[in-house]
Design a protein around this motif. Sequence first.
Motif, short mmCIF file in Angstrom:
data_model
loop_
_atom_site.label_atom_id
_atom_site.label_comp_id
_atom_site.label_asym_id
_atom_site.label_seq_id
_atom_site.Cartn_x
_atom_site.Cartn_y
_atom_site.Cartn_z
N PHE A 323 -4.10 -8.34 11.85
CA PHE A 323 -3.98 -7.57 10.73
C PHE A 323 -3.05 -6.44 10.59
N ARG A 324 -2.67 -6.05 11.74
CA ARG A 324 -1.32 -5.18 11.49
C ARG A 324 -0.13 -5.60 10.94
N ASP A 325 0.01 -6.84 11.03
CA ASP A 325 1.07 -7.51 10.37
C ASP A 325 0.94 -7.88 8.92
N ILE A 326 -0.23 -7.69 8.44
CA ILE A 326 -0.56 -7.81 7.03
C ILE A 326 -0.02 -6.36 6.12
N LEU A 327 1.06 -6.32 5.44
CA LEU A 327 1.50 -5.09 5.01
C LEU A 327 0.98 -4.79 3.78
N GLY A 328 0.86 -3.60 3.27
CA GLY A 328 0.74 -3.51 1.92
C GLY A 328 -0.03 -2.17 1.65
N VAL A 329 0.24 -1.31 0.49
CA VAL A 329 -0.66 -0.34 0.29
C VAL A 329 -1.45 -0.31 -0.86
N SER A 330 -1.38 -1.31 -1.83
CA SER A 330 -2.00 -1.41 -2.85
C SER A 330 -3.53 -1.77 -2.54
N ALA A 331 -4.29 -1.21 -3.68
CA ALA A 331 -5.88 -1.53 -3.37
C ALA A 331 -6.11 -2.92 -3.46
N ALA A 332 -5.41 -3.94 -4.06
CA ALA A 332 -5.85 -5.50 -4.02
C ALA A 332 -5.67 -5.94 -2.67
N ILE A 333 -4.71 -5.57 -2.01
CA ILE A 333 -4.39 -5.84 -0.74
C ILE A 333 -5.26 -5.52 0.45
N GLN A 334 -5.50 -4.20 0.41
CA GLN A 334 -6.44 -3.56 1.26
C GLN A 334 -7.96 -3.93 1.07
N SER A 335 -8.30 -4.32 -0.28
CA SER A 335 -9.51 -5.08 -0.34
C SER A 335 -9.94 -6.30 0.10
N THR A 336 -8.66 -6.99 0.02
CA THR A 336 -8.83 -8.38 0.61
C THR A 336 -8.74 -8.43 1.91
N VAL A 337 -7.99 -7.48 2.92
CA VAL A 337 -8.13 -7.17 4.12
C VAL A 337 -9.40 -6.83 4.65
N ALA A 338 -10.08 -6.00 4.10
CA ALA A 338 -11.16 -5.30 4.40
C ALA A 338 -12.35 -6.74 4.32
N THR A 339 -12.27 -7.31 3.24
CA THR A 339 -13.32 -8.44 3.03
C THR A 339 -12.92 -9.71 4.35
N ALA A 340 -11.60 -9.80 4.55
CA ALA A 340 -11.29 -10.76 5.71
C ALA A 340 -11.75 -10.31 7.04
N ARG A 341 -11.85 -8.94 7.37
CA ARG A 341 -12.34 -8.50 8.35
C ARG A 341 -13.96 -8.84 8.52
N SER A 342 -14.67 -8.37 7.42
CA SER A 342 -15.99 -8.65 7.52
C SER A 342 -16.22 -10.44 7.67
#
Length: 636
Positions: A323-342
Motif C-alpha cells: 500500500f505504500r506504493d499506491i500514491l495519491g492525495v485525492s479523496a477518491a484514491i484514499q477512500s479506495t485504499v481504505a476500502t482495500a485495507r478492510s
Amino acid sequence: MPPRIVLVSPSQKISERARRVAADLALDIDLVIHEAVGEAAVSLAKEVERQGADVIVSRGINCPIIQNAVQTPVVEMPVTGQDLATALHGAKKYTKLDRPRIALLAFTSVQHHVEVLAELLDIDLRIYPVINDQNFNREQVLRAKEDGAHIVVAGNLTGNLAREYGVPALLLDSGEVALSGALLEAQKLAYARRLEKVRSKRLQAAVDISQNGVLVLDAQGIIQAVNTEARRILHLEAGLEGRKASDVLPEELLAWCNRNEAVSDELLEINGTPLLLNANTVSEGTAVTDVIFTLQPVAAISELESKLRKSLHARGLACQYSFRDILGVSAAIQSTVATARSFAATDSPILLAGETGTGKELFAQAIHQVSPFASGPFVAINCAALPASLLESELFGHEEGAFTGARRNGKPGLFELAHNGTIFLDEISEMNQYGQTRLLRVLQERSTMRIGGDKYIPVTARVIAASNRDLPDLVERKRFRQDLYYRLNVLPLHIPPLRERRGDIAFLAGKFVEQFRMKYGAAIQLTPGMTALLEAHPWPGNVRELSGIIERLALLARTGPIREAHLESALRPERRRLVAASPVPSPAEPERQRILDSLDKNNGHIGRAAASLGMHRTTLQRKIRALGINLHRTAV
C-alpha cells in the motif's frame, strides 16, 4: 529375545526352589539368579540394571532397599499363609515344647490372620514389626529376647541378628506358590515394560524428527521425552527421561510446565535466547495425562521466513508492491485504499474493477501483503495472454500424458502453487465459458483437479480477480457466467481512473519526474503550463500512461531542454475517439450524434452513457446496433 528377569535370593534354598518353579512353568524368560542380602543386594541390583535387566525379583528387607536404589521395577516375593504356617510349625517342632513362645519379626504385610494360626498350632505367638532399618530391627530382637521368646521366625537379615544375641532363628521362607506368583507377575511386567520401551522409542524418534525443541511431561511433571534440539536450546544433558522436570528444567520454563494447560505462541527468554513456546495437552476423559511443549528460537523463525521469501521470489511468487506504493492525495484514491485495507483482512474473493492502467495488480499485491495469506505465495496470471487450452493447463495443472506435449511427471497448476496464498486472475472477462465453469467449481469446492487426473487436490487460496470490462454487461449478454460473477463479486472494489482524481495528476507527475531523473540522470523540470496540459488530458491509459509520458520526456531531456511543445506532441496520439461507421445523414442523425457525444463523454462506458441518456443499458445497445455505431475503445 526373551526378557531378562533377575532374582536376588536371600538363600541357596530359595534359589534352587526358584529354578524348579521356573522350569515347571516353562516361562519364556531369561532367569538369572543371584544370592545376596543387605548392601550386597543393593550393589548387585545396580549392576544388573546397568546390564539391562527388565525386572528384579526379591523378598523381605531386600525388596524395599533395592526399590529405593534402582529405576528398574522390583517384584516382591510374598509370604503366603501357607509359608507362614509352615514356618511357625517348624519353629514349634524345633523347640520341642508343647506351647512355645515364638517371636514373629516380619513386615506388617505378613501379619494377616496369624492369630488364627497361633490358635491352631497352640503356640504363644508374639509379633514384632520390622522395617527397613537395622537399628530398629535390632531393638525388636532384643525386646523379643527380653520377653522370653524361645525362637524367632524372621527373614534372613533379622534372623542373623537374633542369632547374634543367642536366640534361635528359623527363616520365614517363600514356598513354590509364592515363587510361582512372583515369577509370573515379573514376566507379565517385563513384557509390558518391553512394549513401553518400544512405544517410548517411537515417541523419541517422532520428537527427534522435529526441527523444533520438543519436551513431553506427564501430569506429575516427569519427563517422558526430550529431543536433541530441546537439549541444545535448554543446555540439558542426555538421558533425562524419568526424571522430575523441577530438578533439571530452567525456572523460566517450569512456570509454564506447572500449569498443565495448552499454551500458544508465548515469548520467553532462556539462557539469553528469545524463544517461542507452544504446548498441547493429552487428555484421558477430563484428566490431563501429558503435556507436549515445543520450543522454537525466534531467530530460527526469522531465518525460515527469510528463506521462504527468497524461495517465493526466485519462483516469481512474491509481491513487489504494498500500500505504500499506491500514491495519491485525492479523496477518491484514499477512500479506495481504505476500502482495500478492510477487504484484505478477510478471506473472501475480491473483484477489482478499473480501466487499463489504474493499478489493479498493484492493489492486488498490496491487499495480499496485509492479508491473512501474506506469508504464502502470490500467483498472478493474465487470462487474456494465453489461449484457452493453455490457460486451463496453467491454472489447473496436468498429469503426465494428459495431452501431447504434457510435461513428464505432470505439472502443478497455479491454484496448487497458490495454496495458503493469493491467486490474482487479471482480465478475468477474457476466460472462455469452459474455463469459467472449472473456476467456479474451484471456488465452490475449494479443490482442483489436474487435466488427466482422477483426484481432487484441496487448495486454500484467496482469489482476487480483475477486469477492465463491464462484467455486469457481459453477464447480461451471456458472455460471462452469472453464478461465477456472484462468486467473485463478494467484495467489489472500483479503482477510480485518473480523470476522476485530477488532484493526483500533478502529484504523481512530480513523483515520476523524481523517479526517472534518478534512473536516466535527466534534468527534467515541469513548468506550470506543462502541469496544466497534464491536468487537462483525459488520460485514457490512466497512471500507466502518465508514467510513460514522463519517462518519454525524461529521455528527451537527455538531448536538450523540454518545452510544452514536446509534451503536447507526446499527448496528442494518446487521445481516444469514437467514430461512426456510416456518416450518411439520416432522420435519426440527431439521436445518433447524442449517443456518440454521451459515449465520448463517458469514455465509451455503456452503463454510464445509458444512465446519462436516461435509458436502460439494453435499449442503448439496441440503438447502437440500429444506428450502425462502431465502437473503437480499449475499455468498456
